[in-house]
Design a protein around this motif. Structure first.
Motif, PDB file in Angstrom:
ATOM      1  N   LEU A   1     -10.166   7.224  -0.789  1.00 35.32           N
ATOM      2  CA  LEU A   1     -10.141   6.206   0.271  1.00 35.32           C
ATOM      3  C   LEU A   1     -10.006   6.839   1.650  1.00 35.32           C
ATOM      4  O   LEU A   1     -10.685   6.435   2.602  1.00 35.32           O
ATOM      5  CB  LEU A   1      -8.995   5.214   0.031  1.00 35.32           C
ATOM      6  CG  LEU A   1      -9.231   4.199  -1.085  1.00 35.32           C
ATOM      7  CD1 LEU A   1      -7.971   3.392  -1.355  1.00 35.32           C
ATOM      8  CD2 LEU A   1     -10.372   3.272  -0.710  1.00 35.32           C
ATOM      9  N   VAL A   2      -9.144   7.839   1.775  1.00 38.77           N
ATOM     10  CA  VAL A   2      -8.984   8.518   3.068  1.00 38.77           C
ATOM     11  C   VAL A   2     -10.271   9.236   3.443  1.00 38.77           C
ATOM     12  O   VAL A   2     -10.749   9.145   4.581  1.00 38.77           O
ATOM     13  CB  VAL A   2      -7.784   9.496   3.011  1.00 38.77           C
ATOM     14  CG1 VAL A   2      -7.750  10.379   4.248  1.00 38.77           C
ATOM     15  CG2 VAL A   2      -6.484   8.726   2.877  1.00 38.77           C
TER      16      VAL A   2
ATOM     17  N   GLN B   1      -6.369   7.440  -3.634  1.00 39.41           N
ATOM     18  CA  GLN B   1      -5.952   7.463  -2.226  1.00 39.41           C
ATOM     19  C   GLN B   1      -6.727   8.526  -1.448  1.00 39.41           C
ATOM     20  O   GLN B   1      -7.139   8.292  -0.308  1.00 39.41           O
ATOM     21  CB  GLN B   1      -4.454   7.721  -2.133  1.00 39.41           C
ATOM     22  CG  GLN B   1      -3.602   6.529  -2.502  1.00 39.41           C
ATOM     23  CD  GLN B   1      -2.122   6.859  -2.483  1.00 39.41           C
ATOM     24  OE1 GLN B   1      -1.739   8.025  -2.456  1.00 39.41           O
ATOM     25  NE2 GLN B   1      -1.290   5.813  -2.525  1.00 39.41           N
ATOM     26  N   SER B   2      -6.939   9.682  -2.047  1.00 38.38           N
ATOM     27  CA  SER B   2      -7.680  10.727  -1.345  1.00 38.38           C
ATOM     28  C   SER B   2      -9.136  10.313  -1.130  1.00 38.38           C
ATOM     29  O   SER B   2      -9.729  10.606  -0.089  1.00 38.38           O
ATOM     30  CB  SER B   2      -7.595  12.047  -2.106  1.00 38.38           C
ATOM     31  OG  SER B   2      -8.370  11.975  -3.281  1.00 38.38           O
TER      32      SER B   2
ATOM     33  N   VAL C   1      -3.714   7.427  -9.032  1.00 41.14           N
ATOM     34  CA  VAL C   1      -3.474   6.766  -7.742  1.00 41.14           C
ATOM     35  C   VAL C   1      -3.651   7.764  -6.602  1.00 41.14           C
ATOM     36  O   VAL C   1      -4.261   7.448  -5.575  1.00 41.14           O
ATOM     37  CB  VAL C   1      -2.063   6.136  -7.719  1.00 41.14           C
ATOM     38  CG1 VAL C   1      -1.752   5.560  -6.350  1.00 41.14           C
ATOM     39  CG2 VAL C   1      -1.937   5.084  -8.793  1.00 41.14           C
ATOM     40  N   ALA C   2      -3.167   8.986  -6.771  1.00 39.21           N
ATOM     41  CA  ALA C   2      -3.322   9.999  -5.728  1.00 39.21           C
ATOM     42  C   ALA C   2      -4.797  10.344  -5.527  1.00 39.21           C
ATOM     43  O   ALA C   2      -5.247  10.543  -4.393  1.00 39.21           O
ATOM     44  CB  ALA C   2      -2.529  11.248  -6.100  1.00 39.21           C
TER      45      ALA C   2
END
Length: 117
Positions: free
Chosen positions: A91-92, A88-89, A84-85
């Motif tokens: 996506l950012v 998320q990275s 998940v991390a």
């Protein structure tokens, strides 16, 4: 230098050879020039004599050391705690790149230098 094949042929062949004459003379001439090049070139060229140790430029050594200095610092492993991390990275990072490209497209489209008055 060019042979006349028939006495009925005009004399222009002495000054302007026909394309078939040039084609017949071109291949042997090319082969002869390639053979002369290969046979006349030296087969081995000795390297220049060195005086011993190679010269080391101090400026190059200093620039190399300065460029490699950040690699000498110990850095922790950049592993993600979870999938998940990592997502998320991504996506950012993708969002930031999208905003940068969008700003570049808007700037290119709204260029005041290309607008007519």
């Amino acid at each position: 230098p060019f042979l006349l094949t028939s006495p009925l042929r005009p004399l222009r062949s002495l000054h302007h050879p026909s394309p078939d004459t040039m084609a017949r003379l071109g291949a042997p001439l090319m082969l002869a020039s390639a053979a002369a090049y290969l046979l006349a070139s030296p087969a081995f060229v000795a390297p220049p004599r060195s005086s011993g140790l190679p010269e080391i430029d101090v400026r190059v050594a200093a620039a190399t050391a300065a460029g490699l200095a950040p690699l000498s610092l110990e850095q922790p492993a950049g592993a993600y705690d979870s999938v998940v991390a990592m997502l998320q990275s991504w996506l950012v990072g993708g969002t930031v790149l999208t905003v940068i490209f969008a700003a570049a497209i808007v700037a290119a489209a709204a260029n005041p230098l290309t607008k007519r008055r």
